[in-house]
Motif scaffolding. Sequence first.
Motif, PDB file in Angstrom:
ATOM      1  N   VAL A   1       1.301  -1.312  -0.071  1.00  0.00           N
ATOM      2  CA  VAL A   1       0.202  -0.161   0.009  1.00  0.00           C
ATOM      3  C   VAL A   1       0.339   1.228   0.239  1.00  0.00           C
ATOM      4  O   VAL A   1       0.271   2.375  -1.259  1.00  0.00           O
ATOM      5  N   MET A   2       1.680   1.439   0.651  1.00  0.00           N
ATOM      6  CA  MET A   2       2.574   2.524   1.004  1.00  0.00           C
ATOM      7  C   MET A   2       3.148   2.357  -0.247  1.00  0.00           C
ATOM      8  O   MET A   2       3.686   3.899  -0.654  1.00  0.00           O
ATOM      9  N   LYS A   3       3.968   1.357  -0.970  1.00  0.00           N
ATOM     10  CA  LYS A   3       4.801   1.569  -1.957  1.00  0.00           C
ATOM     11  C   LYS A   3       3.473   1.854  -3.203  1.00  0.00           C
ATOM     12  O   LYS A   3       4.042   2.997  -4.307  1.00  0.00           O
ATOM     13  N   GLY A   4       3.045   1.556  -3.226  1.00  0.00           N
ATOM     14  CA  GLY A   4       1.495   2.114  -3.729  1.00  0.00           C
ATOM     15  C   GLY A   4       1.489   4.112  -4.025  1.00  0.00           C
ATOM     16  O   GLY A   4       1.277   4.573  -4.919  1.00  0.00           O
ATOM     17  N   LEU A   5       1.315   4.001  -3.014  1.00  0.00           N
ATOM     18  CA  LEU A   5       0.248   5.543  -2.475  1.00  0.00           C
ATOM     19  C   LEU A   5       2.709   6.864  -2.957  1.00  0.00           C
ATOM     20  O   LEU A   5       2.150   7.747  -3.949  1.00  0.00           O
ATOM     21  N   ALA A   6       3.782   5.879  -2.761  1.00  0.00           N
ATOM     22  CA  ALA A   6       4.704   6.915  -3.234  1.00  0.00           C
ATOM     23  C   ALA A   6       5.037   6.584  -3.997  1.00  0.00           C
ATOM     24  O   ALA A   6       5.183   7.820  -4.245  1.00  0.00           O
ATOM     25  N   LYS A   7       4.058   6.626  -4.968  1.00  0.00           N
ATOM     26  CA  LYS A   7       4.567   6.276  -6.910  1.00  0.00           C
ATOM     27  C   LYS A   7       3.195   6.769  -6.844  1.00  0.00           C
ATOM     28  O   LYS A   7       2.760   6.841  -8.234  1.00  0.00           O
ATOM     29  N   ASN A   8       1.915   7.022  -6.273  1.00  0.00           N
ATOM     30  CA  ASN A   8       1.468   7.648  -7.636  1.00  0.00           C
ATOM     31  C   ASN A   8       1.325   9.293  -7.949  1.00  0.00           C
ATOM     32  O   ASN A   8       1.569   9.982  -7.031  1.00  0.00           O
ATOM     33  N   PRO A   9       0.459   9.064  -9.065  1.00  0.00           N
ATOM     34  CA  PRO A   9       1.313  10.636  -9.154  1.00  0.00           C
ATOM     35  C   PRO A   9       0.545  11.139  -9.448  1.00  0.00           C
ATOM     36  O   PRO A   9       1.369  13.193  -9.306  1.00  0.00           O
ATOM     37  N   LEU A  10      -0.643  11.453  -8.931  1.00  0.00           N
ATOM     38  CA  LEU A  10      -0.809  13.150  -8.409  1.00  0.00           C
ATOM     39  C   LEU A  10      -0.349  13.048  -6.891  1.00  0.00           C
ATOM     40  O   LEU A  10      -0.890  14.783  -6.746  1.00  0.00           O
ATOM     41  N   ILE A  11      -0.458  12.229  -5.982  1.00  0.00           N
ATOM     42  CA  ILE A  11       0.210  12.823  -4.782  1.00  0.00           C
ATOM     43  C   ILE A  11       1.682  13.340  -4.771  1.00  0.00           C
ATOM     44  O   ILE A  11       2.346  14.145  -4.378  1.00  0.00           O
ATOM     45  N   LEU A  12       2.399  12.852  -5.700  1.00  0.00           N
ATOM     46  CA  LEU A  12       3.708  13.398  -6.142  1.00  0.00           C
ATOM     47  C   LEU A  12       3.879  14.694  -7.230  1.00  0.00           C
ATOM     48  O   LEU A  12       4.631  15.637  -6.781  1.00  0.00           O
ATOM     49  N   SER A  13       2.850  15.244  -7.596  1.00  0.00           N
ATOM     50  CA  SER A  13       2.270  16.303  -8.052  1.00  0.00           C
ATOM     51  C   SER A  13       2.254  17.880  -7.112  1.00  0.00           C
ATOM     52  O   SER A  13       2.442  18.490  -7.253  1.00  0.00           O
ATOM     53  N   VAL A  14       0.977  16.710  -6.632  1.00  0.00           N
ATOM     54  CA  VAL A  14       1.048  17.853  -5.129  1.00  0.00           C
ATOM     55  C   VAL A  14       2.295  18.221  -3.944  1.00  0.00           C
ATOM     56  O   VAL A  14       2.349  19.665  -4.005  1.00  0.00           O
ATOM     57  N   LEU A  15       3.359  17.288  -3.557  1.00  0.00           N
ATOM     58  CA  LEU A  15       4.022  17.438  -3.102  1.00  0.00           C
ATOM     59  C   LEU A  15       5.030  17.878  -4.010  1.00  0.00           C
ATOM     60  O   LEU A  15       5.954  19.317  -3.339  1.00  0.00           O
ATOM     61  N   ALA A  16       5.460  17.746  -5.287  1.00  0.00           N
ATOM     62  CA  ALA A  16       6.472  18.554  -5.825  1.00  0.00           C
ATOM     63  C   ALA A  16       5.563  19.815  -6.201  1.00  0.00           C
ATOM     64  O   ALA A  16       6.370  20.713  -6.516  1.00  0.00           O
ATOM     65  N   GLY A  17       4.579  20.341  -6.433  1.00  0.00           N
ATOM     66  CA  GLY A  17       4.361  21.679  -6.428  1.00  0.00           C
ATOM     67  C   GLY A  17       4.447  22.311  -5.429  1.00  0.00           C
ATOM     68  O   GLY A  17       4.504  23.195  -5.789  1.00  0.00           O
ATOM     69  N   LEU A  18       3.890  21.973  -4.069  1.00  0.00           N
ATOM     70  CA  LEU A  18       3.979  21.985  -3.195  1.00  0.00           C
ATOM     71  C   LEU A  18       5.984  23.037  -2.572  1.00  0.00           C
ATOM     72  O   LEU A  18       5.869  24.285  -2.280  1.00  0.00           O
ATOM     73  N   LEU A  19       6.309  21.709  -3.182  1.00  0.00           N
ATOM     74  CA  LEU A  19       7.922  22.381  -2.892  1.00  0.00           C
ATOM     75  C   LEU A  19       8.723  24.037  -3.826  1.00  0.00           C
ATOM     76  O   LEU A  19       9.221  24.180  -3.773  1.00  0.00           O
ATOM     77  N   ALA A  20       8.299  23.099  -4.814  1.00  0.00           N
ATOM     78  CA  ALA A  20       8.616  24.468  -6.308  1.00  0.00           C
ATOM     79  C   ALA A  20       8.217  25.630  -5.210  1.00  0.00           C
ATOM     80  O   ALA A  20       8.299  27.019  -6.057  1.00  0.00           O
ATOM     81  N   SER A  21       6.745  25.746  -5.415  1.00  0.00           N
ATOM     82  CA  SER A  21       5.989  26.877  -4.600  1.00  0.00           C
ATOM     83  C   SER A  21       6.531  27.480  -3.625  1.00  0.00           C
ATOM     84  O   SER A  21       6.820  28.962  -3.811  1.00  0.00           O
ATOM     85  N   TRP A  22       7.197  26.467  -2.837  1.00  0.00           N
ATOM     86  CA  TRP A  22       8.096  27.195  -0.930  1.00  0.00           C
ATOM     87  C   TRP A  22       9.299  27.958  -2.099  1.00  0.00           C
ATOM     88  O   TRP A  22      10.333  28.447  -0.936  1.00  0.00           O
ATOM     89  N   MET A  23      10.049  27.394  -2.817  1.00  0.00           N
ATOM     90  CA  MET A  23      11.314  27.890  -3.169  1.00  0.00           C
ATOM     91  C   MET A  23      11.058  28.465  -4.746  1.00  0.00           C
ATOM     92  O   MET A  23      12.005  29.308  -4.589  1.00  0.00           O
ATOM     93  N   ASN A  24      10.185  29.164  -4.342  1.00  0.00           N
ATOM     94  CA  ASN A  24       9.522  29.856  -5.284  1.00  0.00           C
ATOM     95  C   ASN A  24      10.534  29.901  -7.117  1.00  0.00           C
ATOM     96  O   ASN A  24      11.027  31.043  -7.468  1.00  0.00           O
ATOM     97  N   VAL A  25      10.119  28.801  -7.582  1.00  0.00           N
ATOM     98  CA  VAL A  25      10.688  27.823  -8.446  1.00  0.00           C
ATOM     99  C   VAL A  25      10.279  28.798  -9.776  1.00  0.00           C
ATOM    100  O   VAL A  25       8.812  29.242  -9.583  1.00  0.00           O
ATOM    101  N   GLN A  26      10.692  29.825 -10.766  1.00  0.00           N
ATOM    102  CA  GLN A  26      10.251  30.597 -11.725  1.00  0.00           C
ATOM    103  C   GLN A  26      11.013  29.849 -13.384  1.00  0.00           C
ATOM    104  O   GLN A  26      11.709  29.613 -13.316  1.00  0.00           O
TER     105      GLN A  26
END
Length: 316
Positions: free
Chosen positions: A165-190
């Motif tokens: 279950v945890m392996k599947g969640l870790a590879k879930n594209p929606l979860i990964l995209s949300v986390l990546a978006g939050l990180l990029a926003s926090w780092m003020n990526v342009q």
Amino acid sequence: MDNPQTMFIQVFTVTGPVFAMVVLGIVLKRLRLIDEHFMSVASNLSFKALMPTLLFFGILRTDLSMALQPALIGYFYLATVLSFAWAWLWSLKHVPYAERGIYVQGAFRGNCGIVGLALAASQYGDYGLSVGGVLAGLIIVLFNVLSIIVLAFYSPHFDADLKSVMKGLAKNPLILSVLAGLLASWMNVQLPQWILISADYFSAMTLPLALICVGGSLSMAAFIHSGKIALSSSLFKVLWTPIAFTLLAALIGFEGRDLGMLFLFLASPTAAASYVMARSAGSDGRLAANIIAISTVISVVSIMLGLYGLQVVGLI
């Protein structure tokens, strides 16, 4: 205050285009312009590429303090857990043992990533897309965990374990995209403008294509063979749960667009993923499909009436 006719038009302006795409999916399937193969490929494209792109860039362009709403996320998690427990307790007395897992999953697992997000974006624009994207991405974790608990309890052949279950969640594209978006926003990526425009072109297909697939997957046979159990689970999902937990949210202080967001996500119909989970558990796939179909159709009316009612009383 706007008159009732004006408010109804405003509500229909939000919900109409979303459900028009669902109806279009039904029509295209009847005309044989789309088939099961198309929907399989399109759903895979939406899940693995289009929707992650939409979520990532939607969150990236948003002020992180706006996209990440701890109180909203916390309440949505709490409401999900309580609706899960409520449906399970109800099923103990009213649902046959073998069908309880499917019933409970259908009663609490919402189609937040497609219908909920589409309605939120239509109603609240960029705010709805960014905040809704975070809600939709993070709730997937809880949906999967609770679904596995109840399905495993009633399906002895379900062989999912915590590690898989945890392996599947870790590879879930929606979860990964949300986390990546939050990180990029926090780092003020342009990013260069041409990348942003290209992403807009690509992600613009997401919600229409996903909603067309929802419509194309609906079946009249689901209504003919639905029965009281499927109808009961559907009403839990699109009627009793949103009424109870939206009113509770209003009582504890949520208002305006935050209350509207909670209602839209709580009132979303049963997620298509519940069918996949049911089949993997060796349970009744037909019952799961019936719940998805019935809840989707009922939600067309319940969401419109709910938004209208909340506007009439001045809560949103």
